[in-house]
Design a protein around this motif. Structure first.
Motif, PDB file in Angstrom:
ATOM      1  N   ASP A 155      -5.367   2.217  -4.981  1.00 31.44           N
ATOM      2  CA  ASP A 155      -4.401   3.098  -5.637  1.00 31.44           C
ATOM      3  C   ASP A 155      -3.014   2.919  -5.023  1.00 31.44           C
ATOM      4  O   ASP A 155      -2.007   2.846  -5.741  1.00 31.44           O
ATOM      5  CB  ASP A 155      -4.822   4.572  -5.503  1.00 31.44           C
ATOM      6  N   HIS A 156      -2.956   2.849  -3.696  1.00 29.55           N
ATOM      7  CA  HIS A 156      -1.686   2.654  -2.986  1.00 29.55           C
ATOM      8  C   HIS A 156      -1.031   1.339  -3.432  1.00 29.55           C
ATOM      9  O   HIS A 156       0.188   1.287  -3.666  1.00 29.55           O
ATOM     10  CB  HIS A 156      -1.929   2.651  -1.473  1.00 29.55           C
ATOM     11  N   ASN A 176     -10.981   2.623  -2.723  1.00 28.63           N
ATOM     12  CA  ASN A 176     -10.275   3.043  -3.938  1.00 28.63           C
ATOM     13  C   ASN A 176      -8.900   3.601  -3.603  1.00 28.63           C
ATOM     14  O   ASN A 176      -7.937   3.363  -4.327  1.00 28.63           O
ATOM     15  CB  ASN A 176     -11.108   4.075  -4.708  1.00 28.63           C
ATOM     16  N   GLU A 177      -8.799   4.316  -2.494  1.00 34.28           N
ATOM     17  CA  GLU A 177      -7.516   4.888  -2.081  1.00 34.28           C
ATOM     18  C   GLU A 177      -6.513   3.780  -1.743  1.00 34.28           C
ATOM     19  O   GLU A 177      -5.335   3.861  -2.113  1.00 34.28           O
ATOM     20  CB  GLU A 177      -7.708   5.825  -0.883  1.00 34.28           C
ATOM     21  N   GLU A 178      -6.972   2.762  -1.025  1.00 35.88           N
ATOM     22  CA  GLU A 178      -6.093   1.636  -0.686  1.00 35.88           C
ATOM     23  C   GLU A 178      -5.633   0.908  -1.952  1.00 35.88           C
ATOM     24  O   GLU A 178      -4.473   0.512  -2.075  1.00 35.88           O
ATOM     25  CB  GLU A 178      -6.801   0.651   0.245  1.00 35.88           C
TER      26      GLU A 178
END
Length: 181
Positions: free
Chosen positions: A60-61, A56-58
């Protein structure tokens, strides 16, 4: 075929991957985009081939840095088309085929109005239910969630340039090839 962007969309379980696999036999120069997803791989799926599986973080990026041509959330996961890869192929005269959800197809139409949008439809609702259940990859509640979304997606088929009924994979693939050429 001149280099263009073609989108194939339709409800989950309608057979998009099967139709594309058959159509690409006739259109070997067409590049099938590989989407990024936060979904976990299904058995037999390969990172970089079926999807780019990202956290999810990737994801978002990728959104923040405008690295996606389109993206959508579906069944609790996010999916998106990496922008650079598609643009490079198109710039080099290579046709690009996207297999994406209806929400993503709408975003592509906004950003690339010349894209050709094709909607793949099941021959009957019961066929879609049977295909989703037959995959054996989702729980009953996940299947129901996909069916709820599918009902809404089927109502939006008029938004697309072409509609293909997937009552026979070979025939549907030939029709897709006809629209692409």
């Amino acid at each position: 075929m001149s280099a263009n962007l073609v989108v194939l969309s339709g409800p989950s379980g309608v057979g998009k991957s099967s139709v594309i696999r058959e159509a690409l036999k006739e259109l070997p120069t067409t590049w099938l985009s590989v989407s990024a997803t936060t979904r976990k791989p299904r058995p037999g799926e390969v990172h970089g081939e079926n999807y780019f599986y990202v956290s999810n973080e990737e994801f978002d990026h990728m959104i923040v840095h405008d690295e996606l041509l389109e993206w959508a959330e579906f069944a609790g996961n996010r999916y998106g088309t990496p922008r650079v890869s598609a643009q490079e192929k198109l710039a080099n005269g290579i046709p690009v085929l996207l297999e994406i959800e209806v929400q993503g197809a709408r975003q592509v139409r906004e950003s690339m109005p010349d894209a050709v949008l094709v909607f793949l439809e099941p021959p009957a609702w019961a066929d879609l239910e049977a295909r989703l259940a037959g995959r054996g990859t989702e729980s009953a509640s996940q299947i129901q969630e996909r069916l709820d979304v599918a009902l809404k997606e089927l109502e939006s088929s008029g938004f697309f340039d072409y509609v293909i009924i997937n009552d026979d994979v070979s025939r549907a693939a030939r029709e897709l090839v006809q629209y692409l050429t």
